[in-house]
Design a protein around this motif. Sequence first.
Motif, PDB file in Angstrom:
ATOM      1  N   LEU A  53       0.872  -0.916   0.143  1.00 34.86           N
ATOM      2  CA  LEU A  53       0.052   0.152   0.145  1.00 34.86           C
ATOM      3  C   LEU A  53       0.579   1.199   0.034  1.00 34.86           C
ATOM      4  CD1 LEU A  53      -2.706  -0.942   2.792  1.00 34.86           C
ATOM      5  CD2 LEU A  53      -2.912  -0.749   0.510  1.00 34.86           C
ATOM      6  N   ALA A  54       2.000   1.440   0.165  1.00 35.42           N
ATOM      7  CA  ALA A  54       2.551   2.470   0.889  1.00 35.42           C
ATOM      8  C   ALA A  54       3.997   2.619  -0.402  1.00 35.42           C
ATOM      9  CB  ALA A  54       4.317   2.028   1.912  1.00 35.42           C
ATOM     10  N   GLY A  55       4.424   1.464  -1.475  1.00 35.19           N
ATOM     11  CA  GLY A  55       4.225   1.658  -2.528  1.00 35.19           C
ATOM     12  C   GLY A  55       3.752   2.354  -3.674  1.00 35.19           C
ATOM     13  N   LEU A  56       1.968   1.378  -3.584  1.00 38.15           N
ATOM     14  CA  LEU A  56       1.188   2.067  -4.685  1.00 38.15           C
ATOM     15  C   LEU A  56       0.980   3.638  -5.045  1.00 38.15           C
ATOM     16  CD1 LEU A  56      -1.273  -0.667  -4.383  1.00 38.15           C
ATOM     17  CD2 LEU A  56      -0.623   0.362  -6.432  1.00 38.15           C
ATOM     18  N   THR A  57       0.553   4.315  -3.147  1.00 40.02           N
ATOM     19  CA  THR A  57       0.608   5.389  -2.766  1.00 40.02           C
ATOM     20  C   THR A  57       1.269   6.393  -2.396  1.00 40.02           C
ATOM     21  OG1 THR A  57       0.469   5.407   0.165  1.00 40.02           O
ATOM     22  CG2 THR A  57      -1.418   4.702  -1.540  1.00 40.02           C
ATOM     23  N   GLY A  58       2.626   6.108  -2.616  1.00 42.60           N
ATOM     24  CA  GLY A  58       4.112   6.957  -2.550  1.00 42.60           C
ATOM     25  C   GLY A  58       3.866   7.355  -0.540  1.00 42.60           C
ATOM     26  N   ILE A  59       3.178   7.028   0.058  1.00 38.58           N
ATOM     27  CA  ILE A  59       3.276   7.165   1.462  1.00 38.58           C
ATOM     28  C   ILE A  59       4.257   6.311   2.107  1.00 38.58           C
ATOM     29  CG2 ILE A  59       2.091   7.610   3.483  1.00 38.58           C
ATOM     30  CD1 ILE A  59      -0.345   8.225   1.193  1.00 38.58           C
ATOM     31  N   SER A  60       5.262   7.084   3.227  1.00 35.48           N
ATOM     32  CA  SER A  60       6.195   6.127   3.392  1.00 35.48           C
ATOM     33  C   SER A  60       5.852   4.886   4.520  1.00 35.48           C
ATOM     34  CB  SER A  60       6.620   6.997   4.860  1.00 35.48           C
ATOM     35  OG  SER A  60       5.998   7.069   5.922  1.00 35.48           O
ATOM     36  N   HIS A  61       6.415   3.989   4.277  1.00 31.81           N
ATOM     37  CA  HIS A  61       5.610   2.182   5.100  1.00 31.81           C
ATOM     38  C   HIS A  61       5.802   2.779   7.058  1.00 31.81           C
ATOM     39  CE1 HIS A  61       5.766  -2.330   5.973  1.00 31.81           C
ATOM     40  NE2 HIS A  61       5.125  -1.694   5.441  1.00 31.81           N
ATOM     41  N   GLY A  62       6.479   3.318   7.342  1.00 29.82           N
ATOM     42  CA  GLY A  62       6.149   3.668   9.062  1.00 29.82           C
ATOM     43  C   GLY A  62       4.630   4.454   8.505  1.00 29.82           C
ATOM     44  N   GLU A  63       3.969   5.182   8.119  1.00 27.71           N
ATOM     45  CA  GLU A  63       3.197   6.421   7.781  1.00 27.71           C
ATOM     46  C   GLU A  63       2.246   5.158   7.873  1.00 27.71           C
ATOM     47  OE1 GLU A  63       0.643   9.934   6.241  1.00 27.71           O
ATOM     48  OE2 GLU A  63       3.486   9.325   5.900  1.00 27.71           O
ATOM     49  N   VAL A  64       1.965   4.423   7.000  1.00 27.72           N
ATOM     50  CA  VAL A  64       1.423   3.345   7.127  1.00 27.72           C
ATOM     51  C   VAL A  64       0.791   1.940   8.071  1.00 27.72           C
ATOM     52  CG1 VAL A  64      -0.362   1.682   4.780  1.00 27.72           C
ATOM     53  CG2 VAL A  64       1.170   3.796   4.168  1.00 27.72           C
ATOM     54  N   LYS A  65       2.143   2.230   7.939  1.00 31.44           N
ATOM     55  CA  LYS A  65       1.609   0.957   9.976  1.00 31.44           C
ATOM     56  C   LYS A  65       1.314   1.954  10.490  1.00 31.44           C
ATOM     57  CE  LYS A  65       5.781  -0.868  10.106  1.00 31.44           C
ATOM     58  NZ  LYS A  65       7.169  -1.154  10.020  1.00 31.44           N
ATOM     59  N   ARG A  66       1.509   3.608  11.217  1.00 29.60           N
ATOM     60  CA  ARG A  66       1.008   4.095  12.295  1.00 29.60           C
ATOM     61  C   ARG A  66      -0.726   3.623  11.859  1.00 29.60           C
ATOM     62  NH1 ARG A  66       5.743   6.337  12.510  1.00 29.60           N
ATOM     63  NH2 ARG A  66       5.125   8.088  10.601  1.00 29.60           N
ATOM     64  N   LEU A  67      -1.290   4.037  10.894  1.00 27.61           N
ATOM     65  CA  LEU A  67      -2.088   4.528  10.261  1.00 27.61           C
ATOM     66  C   LEU A  67      -3.421   2.890  10.536  1.00 27.61           C
ATOM     67  CD1 LEU A  67      -5.002   5.600   9.610  1.00 27.61           C
ATOM     68  CD2 LEU A  67      -4.575   4.969   7.309  1.00 27.61           C
ATOM     69  N   VAL A  68      -2.449   2.278  10.115  1.00 26.72           N
ATOM     70  CA  VAL A  68      -2.987   0.327  10.458  1.00 26.72           C
ATOM     71  C   VAL A  68      -3.241   0.507  11.841  1.00 26.72           C
ATOM     72  CG1 VAL A  68      -2.755  -1.727   9.916  1.00 26.72           C
ATOM     73  CG2 VAL A  68      -2.681  -0.819   8.587  1.00 26.72           C
ATOM     74  N   ARG A  69      -2.247   0.395  12.924  1.00 30.95           N
ATOM     75  CA  ARG A  69      -2.514   0.664  14.327  1.00 30.95           C
ATOM     76  C   ARG A  69      -3.257   0.917  14.629  1.00 30.95           C
ATOM     77  NH1 ARG A  69       2.907  -0.200  13.607  1.00 30.95           N
ATOM     78  NH2 ARG A  69       3.352   1.876  14.399  1.00 30.95           N
ATOM     79  N   SER A  70      -3.653   2.372  14.437  1.00 29.24           N
ATOM     80  CA  SER A  70      -4.466   3.292  14.786  1.00 29.24           C
ATOM     81  C   SER A  70      -5.911   2.826  14.438  1.00 29.24           C
ATOM     82  CB  SER A  70      -4.033   4.199  14.425  1.00 29.24           C
ATOM     83  OG  SER A  70      -5.606   5.383  14.647  1.00 29.24           O
ATOM     84  N   LEU A  71      -5.946   2.201  12.889  1.00 28.59           N
ATOM     85  CA  LEU A  71      -7.762   1.565  13.153  1.00 28.59           C
ATOM     86  C   LEU A  71      -7.812   0.190  13.544  1.00 28.59           C
ATOM     87  CD1 LEU A  71      -7.068   2.057   9.196  1.00 28.59           C
ATOM     88  CD2 LEU A  71      -8.909   3.055  10.803  1.00 28.59           C
ATOM     89  N   GLU A  72      -6.576  -0.135  14.067  1.00 25.97           N
ATOM     90  CA  GLU A  72      -6.849  -1.722  14.517  1.00 25.97           C
ATOM     91  C   GLU A  72      -7.252  -0.740  16.293  1.00 25.97           C
ATOM     92  OE1 GLU A  72      -4.865  -5.418  16.452  1.00 25.97           O
ATOM     93  OE2 GLU A  72      -3.549  -3.767  16.174  1.00 25.97           O
ATOM     94  N   ALA A  73      -6.285  -0.295  17.164  1.00 24.22           N
ATOM     95  CA  ALA A  73      -7.507  -0.066  18.286  1.00 24.22           C
ATOM     96  C   ALA A  73      -8.211   0.921  18.123  1.00 24.22           C
ATOM     97  CB  ALA A  73      -6.068   1.217  18.446  1.00 24.22           C
ATOM     98  N   SER A  74      -9.196   1.040  17.009  1.00 25.48           N
ATOM     99  CA  SER A  74     -10.213   1.578  17.152  1.00 25.48           C
ATOM    100  C   SER A  74     -11.461   0.976  16.648  1.00 25.48           C
ATOM    101  CB  SER A  74     -10.566   2.993  16.339  1.00 25.48           C
ATOM    102  OG  SER A  74     -10.287   3.156  15.155  1.00 25.48           O
ATOM    103  N   ARG A  75     -10.771  -0.339  16.255  1.00 25.26           N
ATOM    104  CA  ARG A  75     -11.645  -1.183  15.918  1.00 25.26           C
ATOM    105  C   ARG A  75     -12.254  -0.906  14.729  1.00 25.26           C
ATOM    106  NH1 ARG A  75     -14.682  -3.169  21.899  1.00 25.26           N
ATOM    107  NH2 ARG A  75     -13.021  -3.850  22.622  1.00 25.26           N
TER     108      ARG A  75
END
Length: 235
Positions: free
Chosen positions: A22-44
Amino acid sequence: MMISAAGFETLHQTVSMSSRELAGLTGISHGEVKRLVRSLEASRRLSQPLRATDYPRPDGISQEYQLNKRDSLTVIARLSPAYTPAVLDRWHEREMQHDLPDFTNPAVAARAWAQEYERRQALENRLAVIAPKADFFDRYVVVDEAMGFRQVCKLLKVKEADFRQFLLERQIMYRLSGVLTPHRQHLEAGRFELRRGTGENSHAFSQARFTIKGVKWVAGLWAAHMAQEQKGAAA
C-alpha cells in the motif's frame, strides 16, 4: 485444480495485501501506513486482528502487516481515496490468480455467485459514498499556492475546531508552544512548508502552510472521514 466451496468462501481472507505494498502504491512512507493501520485496529475499524510478517531490509529484518481486501480498502480510504482504483486493480489481478469453485456443481456455483454478488454490492455501496467526494477534490478544487490552516478550513467548509481535532488525532500536526506544527514525515513528504519570520519585539516565528500537494491530500482524507461519519450516523 478446483477448490471447494469452503475454500472459495475464505478466498478474501487468505489472499492479502501488505502495508508495504500500500505504501508503494500511494507513495506514502511505510512507517506512516503502519501507524494508521495500528490506529484503525485500536479503534476497532478492522475486520480481522493484525497479522505481522517479516521481510528483509539492507539494515536488518522489519515487519509489515497483511490485510484482507476490506481492511486494505479501509486503510486506503484514510490514506488517499484517489488511489482506490489502483488498489482495486491490484486486488483484481491477485484474485484472478486463484482457482474458482467447481461451477459444474449447481449448488456450489449458486453459493459462490451469491456470496460474490453480496461482497461486490457492499463494496460498491462503500465506494459510492467515498469516491464522489474524493473525485471532487481531484477534478474541481484548483489550488495554485500554499494555504494556511484557516484558508483550508474555508475551502473544505469545516469548522476550525473540528479540523484542528482531525489533524491532531491523525498525527498530521501537533502543538508546539501552542502552535499547530506538522509532523516531520509530512514535511518530508512535501505536504507542508514552514514560513519563518520576525514579528514585533524581534520575536521569531514560523507558520506551517499546506502545499498544493498537501491541500489535495488532506482534502481526500477529510472526504473519507466525512464519509465514515455519515455511514456511522446512518447505521
